[in-house]
Design a protein around this motif. Sequence first.
Motif, short mmCIF file in Angstrom:
data_model
loop_
_atom_site.label_atom_id
_atom_site.label_comp_id
_atom_site.label_asym_id
_atom_site.label_seq_id
_atom_site.Cartn_x
_atom_site.Cartn_y
_atom_site.Cartn_z
N LEU A 32 -31.21 -10.61 22.87
CA LEU A 32 -31.85 -9.41 23.40
C LEU A 32 -30.82 -8.30 23.58
CD1 LEU A 32 -33.77 -11.16 26.32
CD2 LEU A 32 -34.80 -10.32 24.19
N GLY A 33 -31.32 -7.08 23.67
CA GLY A 33 -30.50 -5.95 24.09
C GLY A 33 -29.61 -5.34 23.03
N LEU A 34 -28.73 -4.48 23.49
CA LEU A 34 -27.82 -3.76 22.60
C LEU A 34 -26.86 -4.67 21.85
CD1 LEU A 34 -26.81 -0.84 25.00
CD2 LEU A 34 -28.35 -0.69 23.03
N PHE A 35 -26.45 -5.75 22.49
CA PHE A 35 -25.44 -6.64 21.92
C PHE A 35 -26.03 -7.95 21.40
CE2 PHE A 35 -23.22 -3.79 24.73
CZ PHE A 35 -22.08 -3.47 24.03
N GLN A 36 -27.36 -8.07 21.44
CA GLN A 36 -28.03 -9.31 21.04
C GLN A 36 -27.44 -10.50 21.80
OE1 GLN A 36 -30.85 -9.67 18.43
NE2 GLN A 36 -30.88 -7.96 19.83
N GLN A 37 -27.31 -10.32 23.10
CA GLN A 37 -26.82 -11.38 23.97
C GLN A 37 -27.96 -12.35 24.27
OE1 GLN A 37 -25.61 -8.42 26.75
NE2 GLN A 37 -23.45 -8.63 26.27
N ARG A 38 -27.59 -13.59 24.57
CA ARG A 38 -28.58 -14.64 24.74
C ARG A 38 -28.58 -15.16 26.17
NH1 ARG A 38 -27.73 -19.07 20.44
NH2 ARG A 38 -29.70 -19.73 21.36
N PRO A 39 -29.73 -15.13 26.84
CA PRO A 39 -29.81 -15.74 28.16
C PRO A 39 -29.38 -17.21 28.14
CG PRO A 39 -31.79 -14.47 27.73
CD PRO A 39 -31.01 -14.51 26.45
N SER A 40 -29.77 -17.93 27.10
CA SER A 40 -29.45 -19.36 27.01
C SER A 40 -27.95 -19.61 26.84
CB SER A 40 -30.22 -20.01 25.86
OG SER A 40 -29.81 -19.46 24.62
N SER A 41 -27.19 -18.58 26.50
CA SER A 41 -25.73 -18.72 26.37
C SER A 41 -24.99 -18.20 27.59
CB SER A 41 -25.25 -17.97 25.12
OG SER A 41 -25.76 -18.57 23.95
N GLN A 82 -18.50 -12.20 20.48
CA GLN A 82 -19.88 -12.35 20.00
C GLN A 82 -20.18 -13.66 19.30
OE1 GLN A 82 -21.17 -9.73 21.85
NE2 GLN A 82 -22.62 -9.60 20.19
N VAL A 83 -19.22 -14.23 18.61
CA VAL A 83 -19.41 -15.44 17.81
C VAL A 83 -20.58 -15.23 16.83
CG1 VAL A 83 -19.53 -17.96 17.88
CG2 VAL A 83 -18.62 -16.73 19.85
N SER A 84 -20.43 -14.23 16.00
CA SER A 84 -21.47 -13.85 15.04
C SER A 84 -21.38 -14.67 13.76
CB SER A 84 -21.30 -12.36 14.70
OG SER A 84 -22.11 -11.99 13.62
#
Length: 107
Positions: A32-41, A82-84
Amino acid sequence: ERAAVISIATSLQESKLENLGHLGDANDHDSLGLFQQRPSSGWGTPEQITDPIYSTMAFQKGLKQVDGWHDMPLTEAAQTVQVSAYPDAYAQWEQQAADLVAQHWNS
């Protein structure tokens, strides 16, 4: 300033600076969001992650935990946080991010 450039380049790659909500089937896991951060992470709640100030501060907190982040290439610094799946993709945004920071840093 360097943290701002890395942050903007990262969010340009991750969301084109659009504060993304859940994208349904097109969503990358629970990003989600600007950085595509994950709640589960562990990045925060969905509400926190979709708050641009919170998500930027969370990214920068992660960045500042990377030893030598200010001297490494932007792609390496962003990727460490980020670990993209596409770590080299951040590079294409570096000049645009640097221009934005230079234009707005002290305005």
